[in-house]
Design an enzyme around this catalytic site. Structure first.
Site, PDB file in Angstrom:
ATOM      1  N   MET A  58      -3.911  -6.982  -7.046  1.00 23.72           N
ATOM      2  CA  MET A  58      -3.373  -8.134  -7.777  1.00 23.72           C
ATOM      3  C   MET A  58      -4.424  -8.954  -8.529  1.00 23.72           C
ATOM      4  O   MET A  58      -4.157 -10.080  -8.931  1.00 23.72           O
ATOM      5  CB  MET A  58      -2.586  -9.039  -6.820  1.00 23.72           C
ATOM      6  CG  MET A  58      -1.385  -8.358  -6.193  1.00 23.72           C
ATOM      7  SD  MET A  58      -0.245  -7.676  -7.429  1.00 23.72           S
ATOM      8  CE  MET A  58       0.510  -9.187  -8.010  1.00 23.72           C
ATOM      9  N   ARG A  59      -5.617  -8.389  -8.693  1.00 28.39           N
ATOM     10  CA  ARG A  59      -6.635  -9.129  -9.455  1.00 28.39           C
ATOM     11  C   ARG A  59      -6.959  -8.405 -10.745  1.00 28.39           C
ATOM     12  O   ARG A  59      -6.932  -7.175 -10.791  1.00 28.39           O
ATOM     13  CB  ARG A  59      -7.897  -9.305  -8.623  1.00 28.39           C
ATOM     14  CG  ARG A  59      -7.641 -10.240  -7.476  1.00 28.39           C
ATOM     15  CD  ARG A  59      -8.864 -10.648  -6.751  1.00 28.39           C
ATOM     16  NE  ARG A  59      -8.464 -11.544  -5.693  1.00 28.39           N
ATOM     17  CZ  ARG A  59      -8.359 -12.860  -5.829  1.00 28.39           C
ATOM     18  NH1 ARG A  59      -8.653 -13.444  -6.970  1.00 28.39           N
ATOM     19  NH2 ARG A  59      -7.967 -13.601  -4.818  1.00 28.39           N
ATOM     20  N   LEU A  96      -9.490  -7.134 -13.309  1.00 28.41           N
ATOM     21  CA  LEU A  96     -10.911  -6.759 -13.295  1.00 28.41           C
ATOM     22  C   LEU A  96     -11.574  -7.194 -14.598  1.00 28.41           C
ATOM     23  O   LEU A  96     -10.963  -7.151 -15.674  1.00 28.41           O
ATOM     24  CB  LEU A  96     -11.033  -5.246 -13.118  1.00 28.41           C
ATOM     25  CG  LEU A  96     -10.551  -4.720 -11.759  1.00 28.41           C
ATOM     26  CD1 LEU A  96     -10.445  -3.189 -11.775  1.00 28.41           C
ATOM     27  CD2 LEU A  96     -11.473  -5.176 -10.626  1.00 28.41           C
ATOM     28  N   ARG A 138     -16.422 -14.387  -9.549  1.00 23.93           N
ATOM     29  CA  ARG A 138     -15.811 -13.060  -9.699  1.00 23.93           C
ATOM     30  C   ARG A 138     -16.875 -11.968  -9.782  1.00 23.93           C
ATOM     31  O   ARG A 138     -16.686 -10.859  -9.294  1.00 23.93           O
ATOM     32  CB  ARG A 138     -14.920 -13.032 -10.950  1.00 23.93           C
ATOM     33  CG  ARG A 138     -14.280 -11.668 -11.153  1.00 23.93           C
ATOM     34  CD  ARG A 138     -13.134 -11.689 -12.114  1.00 23.93           C
ATOM     35  NE  ARG A 138     -13.565 -11.682 -13.492  1.00 23.93           N
ATOM     36  CZ  ARG A 138     -12.764 -11.460 -14.522  1.00 23.93           C
ATOM     37  NH1 ARG A 138     -11.476 -11.252 -14.327  1.00 23.93           N
ATOM     38  NH2 ARG A 138     -13.221 -11.490 -15.753  1.00 23.93           N
ATOM     39  N   GLU A 163       7.269   6.266  -8.582  1.00 17.28           N
ATOM     40  CA  GLU A 163       5.833   5.930  -8.554  1.00 17.28           C
ATOM     41  C   GLU A 163       5.095   6.860  -7.597  1.00 17.28           C
ATOM     42  O   GLU A 163       4.010   7.361  -7.892  1.00 17.28           O
ATOM     43  CB  GLU A 163       5.631   4.477  -8.104  1.00 17.28           C
ATOM     44  CG  GLU A 163       6.136   3.451  -9.096  1.00 17.28           C
ATOM     45  CD  GLU A 163       5.832   2.024  -8.647  1.00 17.28           C
ATOM     46  OE1 GLU A 163       4.736   1.767  -8.129  1.00 17.28           O
ATOM     47  OE2 GLU A 163       6.709   1.152  -8.812  1.00 17.28           O
ATOM     48  N   GLY A 205       0.777  -1.243   0.000  1.00 19.01           N
ATOM     49  CA  GLY A 205       0.000   0.000   0.000  1.00 19.01           C
ATOM     50  C   GLY A 205       0.802   1.283   0.000  1.00 19.01           C
ATOM     51  O   GLY A 205       0.289   2.337   0.376  1.00 19.01           O
ATOM     52  N   HIS A 254       2.176   0.930 -12.937  1.00 19.76           N
ATOM     53  CA  HIS A 254       2.939  -0.279 -13.237  1.00 19.76           C
ATOM     54  C   HIS A 254       4.431   0.062 -13.219  1.00 19.76           C
ATOM     55  O   HIS A 254       4.832   1.086 -13.775  1.00 19.76           O
ATOM     56  CB  HIS A 254       2.520  -0.808 -14.619  1.00 19.76           C
ATOM     57  CG  HIS A 254       3.203  -2.091 -14.971  1.00 19.76           C
ATOM     58  ND1 HIS A 254       2.825  -3.305 -14.432  1.00 19.76           N
ATOM     59  CD2 HIS A 254       4.269  -2.343 -15.768  1.00 19.76           C
ATOM     60  CE1 HIS A 254       3.623  -4.250 -14.897  1.00 19.76           C
ATOM     61  NE2 HIS A 254       4.504  -3.696 -15.714  1.00 19.76           N
ATOM     62  N   ASP A 307      -2.492  -4.147 -18.288  1.00 18.21           N
ATOM     63  CA  ASP A 307      -1.364  -3.210 -18.463  1.00 18.21           C
ATOM     64  C   ASP A 307      -1.257  -2.653 -19.876  1.00 18.21           C
ATOM     65  O   ASP A 307      -0.142  -2.361 -20.356  1.00 18.21           O
ATOM     66  CB  ASP A 307      -0.028  -3.894 -18.080  1.00 18.21           C
ATOM     67  CG  ASP A 307       0.017  -4.309 -16.619  1.00 18.21           C
ATOM     68  OD1 ASP A 307      -0.651  -3.668 -15.802  1.00 18.21           O
ATOM     69  OD2 ASP A 307       0.717  -5.284 -16.295  1.00 18.21           O
ATOM     70  N   GLU A 317      10.215   5.163  -5.767  1.00 18.37           N
ATOM     71  CA  GLU A 317      10.285   6.602  -5.449  1.00 18.37           C
ATOM     72  C   GLU A 317       9.572   7.423  -6.519  1.00 18.37           C
ATOM     73  O   GLU A 317       8.867   8.375  -6.224  1.00 18.37           O
ATOM     74  CB  GLU A 317      11.756   7.059  -5.455  1.00 18.37           C
ATOM     75  CG  GLU A 317      12.451   6.978  -4.142  1.00 18.37           C
ATOM     76  CD  GLU A 317      13.901   7.408  -4.308  1.00 18.37           C
ATOM     77  OE1 GLU A 317      14.170   8.401  -5.008  1.00 18.37           O
ATOM     78  OE2 GLU A 317      14.763   6.707  -3.748  1.00 18.37           O
TER      79      GLU A 317
END
Ligand code: GRF
Length: 217
Positions: A104-105, A107, A79, A188, A26, A123, A159, A186
């Site tokens: 990490m899923r 959508l 889902r 990001e 996070g 990313h 992505d 950093e």
């Protein structure tokens, strides 16, 4: 025209409400939340949703006084049910922009369509190079001299959505996955709030694959 532009007349310049989806540490969520603490910043974090029970980011969010919810995939038969619950969490807080921050899923197309051009992701590579998992490892293995990070709109393909901002990070001779990841991180933390600001100011216009950044008023 982006959703934000379409609505900015009605909302009268209010801060836009952001929902952040996380699965782990996070730190990007924290960077966004800290940016939002500045009263001059045009966005506010309305909710943080984690799909992982012990995620450090959940604790960080609560420590920052944010509204944080857990929505575990295994508690839903499919889902669809899982995503419906997430959408409910977002709708209840009137979220306008969804920021994926280490979520990490993947959508579904349905979710992405419901928030068309209203979901951002970060990313840790210069997309379209090295999508998917372990982007920093992929970059090192490939031997690139420059890597970095990308904020992009989310589409159904992982992505691959229109690119909003990128930051370049040189790869050093002795870099390991960890040292490279730390220098990228950093950037990001600087880049994601900047992208959210542009979105919130109604300055992003998606034109096919390209995102035009409109000048400030
Ligand atoms: C970041 O490197 C981000 O680019 C990627 O996942 C990582 C999440 O880190 N999508 P954190 O949870 O924000 O610290």
């Amino acid at each position: 025209m982006t959703g934000r532009e379409a609505r900015s007349g009605e909302s009268g310049g209010d801060r836009i409400r952001v929902g952040v989806l996380i699965s782990g540490r996070g730190s990007n969520m924290e960077a966004l939340a800290r940016a939002c603490r500045d009263p001059a910043f045009p966005a506010t974090v309305a909710v943080v949703v984690s799909d992982v029970p012990g995620a450090r980011g959940l604790e960080v969010a609560r420590g920052l006084g944010l509204d944080a919810s857990l929505v575990e995939r295994r508690q839903y038969a499919d889902r669809d049910g899982f995503e419906r619950r997430i959408r409910q969490e977002l709708q209840e807080r009137h979220v306008e922009l969804v920021c994926l921050a280490g979520f990490m899923r993947v959508l579904s197309g349905r979710f992405v369509e419901a928030y068309r051009e209203r979901i951002l992701n970060i990313h840790p590579s210069l997309l379209p190079a090295f999508p998917g998992l372990h982007a920093q490892r992929q970059a090192l293995r490939h031997g690139v001299r420059y890597s970095g990070c990308t904020v992009h709109f989310v589409t159904a393909e992982v992505d691959a959505g229109p690119i909003v901002l990128q930051a370049v990070v040189p790869v050093e001779q002795d870099d390991t996955e960890e040292t490279l990841a730390a220098r990228i991180l950093e950037q990001e933390h600087r880049l994601y709030p900047e992208a959210v600001r542009l979105y919130a100011e109604g300055r992003l216009r998606v034109e096919g694959r390209r995102v035009r950044i409109l000048p400030a008023d």
